[in-house]
Scaffold this active site. Sequence first.
Site, PDB file in Angstrom:
ATOM      1  N   PHE A 132      -0.808  -7.799   5.871  1.00  0.00           N
ATOM      2  CA  PHE A 132      -0.535  -9.236   5.866  1.00  0.00           C
ATOM      3  C   PHE A 132      -1.558  -9.909   6.766  1.00  0.00           C
ATOM      4  O   PHE A 132      -2.144  -9.268   7.658  1.00  0.00           O
ATOM      5  CB  PHE A 132       0.885  -9.504   6.401  1.00  0.00           C
ATOM      6  CG  PHE A 132       1.823 -10.118   5.390  1.00  0.00           C
ATOM      7  CD1 PHE A 132       1.969  -9.562   4.129  1.00  0.00           C
ATOM      8  CD2 PHE A 132       2.581 -11.232   5.703  1.00  0.00           C
ATOM      9  CE1 PHE A 132       2.846 -10.104   3.202  1.00  0.00           C
ATOM     10  CE2 PHE A 132       3.469 -11.792   4.798  1.00  0.00           C
ATOM     11  CZ  PHE A 132       3.601 -11.233   3.537  1.00  0.00           C
ATOM     12  N   GLN A 246       4.356 -25.193  10.558  1.00  0.00           N
ATOM     13  CA  GLN A 246       3.477 -24.332   9.764  1.00  0.00           C
ATOM     14  C   GLN A 246       3.430 -24.747   8.292  1.00  0.00           C
ATOM     15  O   GLN A 246       4.463 -24.871   7.643  1.00  0.00           O
ATOM     16  CB  GLN A 246       3.934 -22.872   9.836  1.00  0.00           C
ATOM     17  CG  GLN A 246       3.026 -21.923   9.065  1.00  0.00           C
ATOM     18  CD  GLN A 246       3.320 -20.461   9.339  1.00  0.00           C
ATOM     19  OE1 GLN A 246       4.299 -19.930   8.857  1.00  0.00           O
ATOM     20  NE2 GLN A 246       2.476 -19.824  10.126  1.00  0.00           N
ATOM     21  N   HIS A 248       2.344 -23.228   4.934  1.00  0.00           N
ATOM     22  CA  HIS A 248       1.980 -21.962   4.296  1.00  0.00           C
ATOM     23  C   HIS A 248       0.817 -22.230   3.348  1.00  0.00           C
ATOM     24  O   HIS A 248       0.823 -23.226   2.620  1.00  0.00           O
ATOM     25  CB  HIS A 248       3.180 -21.402   3.530  1.00  0.00           C
ATOM     26  CG  HIS A 248       3.031 -19.982   3.116  1.00  0.00           C
ATOM     27  ND1 HIS A 248       2.180 -19.590   2.107  1.00  0.00           N
ATOM     28  CD2 HIS A 248       3.600 -18.848   3.574  1.00  0.00           C
ATOM     29  CE1 HIS A 248       2.246 -18.277   1.963  1.00  0.00           C
ATOM     30  NE2 HIS A 248       3.107 -17.801   2.844  1.00  0.00           N
ATOM     31  N   LEU A 262       7.390 -21.397  -2.626  1.00  0.00           N
ATOM     32  CA  LEU A 262       6.537 -20.414  -1.949  1.00  0.00           C
ATOM     33  C   LEU A 262       5.919 -19.401  -2.906  1.00  0.00           C
ATOM     34  O   LEU A 262       6.581 -18.886  -3.804  1.00  0.00           O
ATOM     35  CB  LEU A 262       7.369 -19.664  -0.902  1.00  0.00           C
ATOM     36  CG  LEU A 262       6.620 -18.646  -0.048  1.00  0.00           C
ATOM     37  CD1 LEU A 262       5.601 -19.341   0.835  1.00  0.00           C
ATOM     38  CD2 LEU A 262       7.604 -17.854   0.813  1.00  0.00           C
ATOM     39  N   GLU A 265       2.862 -14.411   0.770  1.00  0.00           N
ATOM     40  CA  GLU A 265       1.623 -13.888   1.342  1.00  0.00           C
ATOM     41  C   GLU A 265       1.387 -12.449   0.877  1.00  0.00           C
ATOM     42  O   GLU A 265       0.280 -11.919   0.992  1.00  0.00           O
ATOM     43  CB  GLU A 265       1.703 -13.954   2.863  1.00  0.00           C
ATOM     44  CG  GLU A 265       0.381 -13.681   3.566  1.00  0.00           C
ATOM     45  CD  GLU A 265       0.453 -14.016   5.052  1.00  0.00           C
ATOM     46  OE1 GLU A 265       1.216 -14.932   5.400  1.00  0.00           O
ATOM     47  OE2 GLU A 265      -0.239 -13.378   5.841  1.00  0.00           O
ATOM     48  N   ARG A 296      -2.421 -17.717   8.753  1.00  0.00           N
ATOM     49  CA  ARG A 296      -1.964 -18.765   7.847  1.00  0.00           C
ATOM     50  C   ARG A 296      -2.583 -20.127   8.150  1.00  0.00           C
ATOM     51  O   ARG A 296      -2.884 -20.895   7.235  1.00  0.00           O
ATOM     52  CB  ARG A 296      -0.433 -18.863   7.918  1.00  0.00           C
ATOM     53  CG  ARG A 296       0.258 -17.717   7.243  1.00  0.00           C
ATOM     54  CD  ARG A 296       1.759 -17.817   7.328  1.00  0.00           C
ATOM     55  NE  ARG A 296       2.387 -16.766   6.545  1.00  0.00           N
ATOM     56  CZ  ARG A 296       3.691 -16.565   6.473  1.00  0.00           C
ATOM     57  NH1 ARG A 296       4.519 -17.347   7.156  1.00  0.00           N
ATOM     58  NH2 ARG A 296       4.174 -15.597   5.726  1.00  0.00           N
ATOM     59  N   HIS A 361       6.403 -24.886   5.514  1.00  0.00           N
ATOM     60  CA  HIS A 361       7.102 -23.610   5.365  1.00  0.00           C
ATOM     61  C   HIS A 361       7.977 -23.250   6.556  1.00  0.00           C
ATOM     62  O   HIS A 361       9.054 -22.703   6.389  1.00  0.00           O
ATOM     63  CB  HIS A 361       6.045 -22.526   5.162  1.00  0.00           C
ATOM     64  CG  HIS A 361       6.609 -21.159   4.924  1.00  0.00           C
ATOM     65  ND1 HIS A 361       7.506 -20.893   3.911  1.00  0.00           N
ATOM     66  CD2 HIS A 361       6.406 -19.971   5.560  1.00  0.00           C
ATOM     67  CE1 HIS A 361       7.821 -19.611   3.936  1.00  0.00           C
ATOM     68  NE2 HIS A 361       7.187 -19.025   4.929  1.00  0.00           N
ATOM     69  N   ARG A 396       2.672 -18.877  13.315  1.00  0.00           N
ATOM     70  CA  ARG A 396       3.444 -17.657  13.098  1.00  0.00           C
ATOM     71  C   ARG A 396       2.718 -16.706  12.160  1.00  0.00           C
ATOM     72  O   ARG A 396       2.208 -17.115  11.118  1.00  0.00           O
ATOM     73  CB  ARG A 396       4.819 -17.990  12.501  1.00  0.00           C
ATOM     74  CG  ARG A 396       5.646 -16.754  12.182  1.00  0.00           C
ATOM     75  CD  ARG A 396       7.035 -17.104  11.728  1.00  0.00           C
ATOM     76  NE  ARG A 396       7.122 -17.705  10.427  1.00  0.00           N
ATOM     77  CZ  ARG A 396       7.046 -17.044   9.261  1.00  0.00           C
ATOM     78  NH1 ARG A 396       6.847 -15.724   9.252  1.00  0.00           N
ATOM     79  NH2 ARG A 396       7.155 -17.692   8.113  1.00  0.00           N
TER      80      ARG A 396
END
Length: 591
Positions: A132, A246, A248, A262, A265, A296, A361, A396
């Site tokens: 990730f 955040q 995304h 969404l 990821e 991100r 997000h 994050r």
Amino acid sequence: MEGNGHSGSTAREEYEVREHDVLVIGAGGAGLRAAIAVAQKGMSVGVVTKSLLGKAHTVMAEGGIAAALGNVDPDDSWEQHFIDTMNSGKFINNWRKVEIYAKEAPAGVIELEQWGALFNRTEEGKIHQRPFGGHTYRRLAHIGDRTGLEMIRTLQEKLLTTDAEVYMETTVTKLFKDSQGRISGALAYTRESGKFILFKTKAIVMATGGWGRIYKVTSNSWEGTGDGIFLAYDAGAELVDMEMVQFHPTGMVWPPGVRGILVTEGVRGEGGILRNANGERFMERYDPQRMELSTRDVVARANYTEVQEGRGTPHGGVYLDITHLGYDEIMKRLPTMHEQFLKLADVDIAKEPMEVFPTVHYNMGGLKVEPESCATTIPGLFAAGEVAGGLHGANRLGGNSLGDLLVFGRRAGEGAAEYVGQSTHAAGAPDEEVQEEIRRVLEPLTKKPSDRDESPYLLQEELQEAMMQHANLMRDEDSLKEGLRKVLAIKERIPNVRVGGSRLFNPGWHAAQDIRYMANISEIIIRCALERKEKRGAQWRLDCDELVEEYGKINFVVKKNEKGEPVIERREIPPMPEHLAALFKKEKTKV
């Protein structure tokens, strides 16, 4: 323990009384894990959710749980996970909270497996881990791309083996404190009947998730209106770094009805490639080393910039291509994504690329809590999950949210249980205070018609437009000030909200409660964004320099003053202890 119902005079509103040692507000991953911890201590626990059990926003988390198990990459360690998380958060994280998380996340994953979660496996039979963005090693334990759904299923089944009582479709509107400022109860109403319930309790675990619905384009479900953080703030709790919102990098953009949903990821983790309308793999310009597996904040700004500079797709996004995996591997690793795009956008991602664009997000800011017990600044009030701040700093890392729910959900439940075990004061609230709150909640239904009446839906739309336009992932002072002016104007109109119909399943009445939370949170976010004059993670001020040293040493802490207005304090971040600081010195010697 269940109390007896209460009946007031004919001029007063009747309400039911329930009593629990600990009340958990929210039934997502953090709330369920906290409730299990309380029950395991032999205490009575009630779980309140304004949705249905099993429908929490946690189910939308797809990619996995970040934990340094070392199953795929044996060199991984809690120390490297700590370094990655602090680097991503640009060092305004609560370092103690990050240390606890990095050390305890593996045990949380193992515990979830022991309770029945069916993780993907390696050929050796270990829990599989995928890469990730921003993680040095392959670190995310996952169940295909349905990890959050499996987590909720597992925790829900575990909770149902305890004596916990669950109150579904029930909305909490106020927290009560005693004369010493300690938590003593909460008032709620049932969405089905509109009947009120007074919960008498000495401790509350707030686990209500985020507030992404203050924006027009978001991956958040309808529950994300910020009820919990506002109720705690209104009761006097401190908030930290609320400017950190955040975006995304990859949300759906087409068709319009699904914009913002969404795109995990996990697609980039499995080798997905980002290209603009010219076919360029543009991440080479933004992070040539990590490319699509950058953090991100970096990938979101890259996608945003490509579209802003005229290299976007016909529907205003960029392309995310995973076709090289082929149908069989996609169905094995990303079955939910295949189904999502096929059903919602008529796109077969095994044959053609997805169109994606940043979507709101997650919130890195939240209630300020003690790392060890998750206690807030109000005695008896604890918080875990997205509603609590400090772990993620300015940005994050993917996968750190699901692990957060397990680690700090457990700690919050245990902290609340320990607090109750040591408490001797009585729980409850004076009837006068309860009646006053009931009148406030009912006012949109009971007030007389006026030519100044406002619709809660239209106010929400105006607010979401204002936040989208003025507090987006790139900001500047002039636009933020204009956004603040719009938000304050909306706040002034909220007392004029009026809705028709009865209390029975009345969404307009619920929306009338939500707009109060949403407007106040929006104001706080913008005020904090005006204070932090730099580019740092999710706070990207176009009119300021990047990583200003002064701001790297402070958190912005917000509290309500006596007039009910937010006051922002710059609070210095305590120095990192030597055993943690040494990790970064050692890391530098590797280069």
